[in-house]
Design an enzyme around this catalytic site. Structure first.
Site, short mmCIF file in Angstrom:
data_model
loop_
_atom_site.label_atom_id
_atom_site.label_comp_id
_atom_site.label_asym_id
_atom_site.label_seq_id
_atom_site.Cartn_x
_atom_site.Cartn_y
_atom_site.Cartn_z
N LYS A 16 -4.68 12.63 -2.31
CA LYS A 16 -3.62 12.73 -3.34
C LYS A 16 -4.25 12.72 -4.72
O LYS A 16 -5.37 12.23 -4.91
CB LYS A 16 -2.62 11.58 -3.22
CG LYS A 16 -3.20 10.14 -3.29
CD LYS A 16 -3.35 9.58 -4.67
CE LYS A 16 -3.89 8.15 -4.66
NZ LYS A 16 -4.53 7.75 -5.92
N GLY A 130 -8.76 6.59 2.06
CA GLY A 130 -8.55 5.51 3.04
C GLY A 130 -7.08 5.40 3.41
O GLY A 130 -6.73 5.20 4.59
N SER A 131 -6.21 5.55 2.43
CA SER A 131 -4.76 5.47 2.69
C SER A 131 -4.32 6.63 3.56
O SER A 131 -3.50 6.45 4.47
CB SER A 131 -3.97 5.52 1.38
OG SER A 131 -4.37 4.46 0.53
N ASP A 164 -0.78 2.45 -1.39
CA ASP A 164 -0.66 3.91 -1.41
C ASP A 164 -0.37 4.51 -0.04
O ASP A 164 -0.19 5.72 0.08
CB ASP A 164 -1.97 4.55 -1.93
CG ASP A 164 -2.14 4.36 -3.43
OD1 ASP A 164 -1.19 3.88 -4.08
OD2 ASP A 164 -3.21 4.70 -3.94
O1 C5P Z 1 -2.62 -2.29 -1.99
P1 C5P Z 1 -4.10 -2.16 -1.94
O2 C5P Z 1 -4.71 -3.00 -0.84
O3 C5P Z 1 -4.57 -0.75 -1.88
O4 C5P Z 1 -4.62 -2.73 -3.31
C1 C5P Z 1 -5.95 -3.15 -3.51
C2 C5P Z 1 -5.96 -4.12 -4.68
O5 C5P Z 1 -5.61 -3.42 -5.87
C3 C5P Z 1 -4.95 -5.22 -4.57
O6 C5P Z 1 -5.49 -6.34 -3.91
C4 C5P Z 1 -4.64 -5.53 -6.01
O7 C5P Z 1 -5.61 -6.39 -6.53
C5 C5P Z 1 -4.79 -4.21 -6.70
N1 C5P Z 1 -3.50 -3.53 -6.93
C6 C5P Z 1 -2.69 -4.00 -7.96
N2 C5P Z 1 -1.48 -3.39 -8.20
C7 C5P Z 1 -1.09 -2.33 -7.47
C8 C5P Z 1 -1.90 -1.84 -6.42
C9 C5P Z 1 -3.11 -2.47 -6.18
O8 C5P Z 1 -3.03 -4.96 -8.64
N3 C5P Z 1 0.08 -1.74 -7.74
#
Ligand code: C5P
Length: 323
Positions: A16, A130-131, A164
């Site tokens: 994406k 990865g997503s 994501d």
């Molecule tokens: O959701 P995901 O595991 O991909 O996010 C990785 C890290 O990125 C989360 O642990 C968080 O610290 C940060 N993040 C965030 N706000 C978001 C998405 C991700 O702070 N909207």
């Protein structure tokens, strides 16, 4: 106990772009509110799922050729076990295996699966590789076992794996809010092509958000950007209009700023419009104006960064029909 229904399921998992991305305040749960326009693109990994009596096994290989092509151009880089492409874990922390365990627990599959993941989407680049792989594993495993699920149920499972992943399941063009999981479909006026450049440095999403917090990123325009993104989402606009929303991560690059500015200048010189970072970086994309030859744009690009010509797509996952 659900015995497998298919002998083999093959899913293309597309990357994406974030055409624009504004990060809002940090929430009590540690995530940040954001607003973004997600767009699926043609650059994709391939996930091949086959039945296995017990447990889940993953082999990751790298491939330079685009999905769906073969032959001499396919400069293959084989990497087995822990020699997966740089930055891609092949162990239990890989999102494919995490997704498989989550699906198995939720739906009681009773048997295992072998996954072969052919990586083409650069990791730590803001391209959602990865997503996409996690979304492909969820849908691929469900298809292998012939399990029928509600979309809401799949989306909830996806969110457990990452902010994501719900978009990766859904794909196309969507306005993302909340952590990125509150999705509303958007129509662009026309599809687009883009030139994508991948700097040598990469960054994990978690690190990028931490850097944002340390840099005390500006929140002054957050409410205005949120409002304008919601309004833009109701119209059919060109991709360029969304790019003008900016990307908060570009504002806190610190020592990487000169490299970023140089890359942006070189992309502009190659003939793309308004180069923009996708997600939390490091990849930078530029939209190729209609009527301009993409090969000429790619040929004019000067630099050591890997480049990819991509186009916008209407889906995030594509099942490849098996004979
Ligand atoms: O959701 P995901 O595991 O991909 O996010 C990785 C890290 O990125 C989360 O642990 C968080 O610290 C940060 N993040 C965030 N706000 C978001 C998405 C991700 O702070 N909207």
């Amino acid at each position: 106990m659900r015995p497998p229904r298919a002998r083999r399921v093959v899913v293309e998992a597309r990357a994406k772009l974030n055409l624009g991305l504004a990060v809002g305040p940090k929430r009590r749960d540690g995530y940040h509110d954001l607003v973004t326009l997600f767009q699926s693109i043609s650059l994709a990994d391939t996930l091949i799922v086959t039945p296995r009596a017990r447990g889940f096994r993953l082999v990751v290989t790298g491939e330079a050729a685009p999905a769906g092509t073969r032959g001499r151009a396919a400069a293959r880089v084989r990497a087995r076990g822990n020699r997966a492409p740089r930055g891609v874990p092949s162990g239990p922390s890989n999102l494919v295996l995490r997704a498989a365990r989550a699906v198995s627990e939720r739906f009681g599959l009773g048997s295992g699966a072998d996954f072969r993941l052919i990586k083409r989407i650069p990791s730590q680049a803001g391209l959602g590789g990865g997503s996409a792989d996690a979304a492909a594993a969820i849908r691929g495993l469900l298809a292998l076992h012939g399990v029928v699920t509600e979309r809401a149920e799949r989306q909830a499972l996806a969110l457990e794996l990452g902010s994501d992943v719900p978009f990766a399941m859904r794909g196309g063009t969507a306005l993302g809010r909340g952590r990125g999981e509150v999705l509303a479909p958007v129509r662009l006026r026309r599809p687009f092509r883009a030139l994508l450049a991948i700097p040598k440095w990469g960054v994990s999403t978690a690190d990028a958000f931490r850097r944002l917090d340390r840099a005390k990123y500006p929140l002054t325009l957050w409410n205005a950007k949120l409002r304008s993104a919601k309004l833009l989402g109701r119209k059919q606009l060109d991709a360029e209009t969304w790019v003008r929303l900016g990307n908060t991560f570009e504002e806190v690059l610190g020592p990487r700023r000169p490299d970023f500015e140089s890359l942006r200048d070189r992309l502009r010189a190659a003939g793309v419009r308004t180069p923009r970072m996708t997600g939390s970086g490091s990849a930078v994309f530029g939209i190729i104006p209609p009527g301009v030859s993409e090969e000429r744009v790619a040929g004019r690009f000067v630099g050591s960064e890997a480049i990819h010509l991509v186009r916008s797509t209407r889906a995030g996952l594509r099942f490849v029909r098996q004979p």
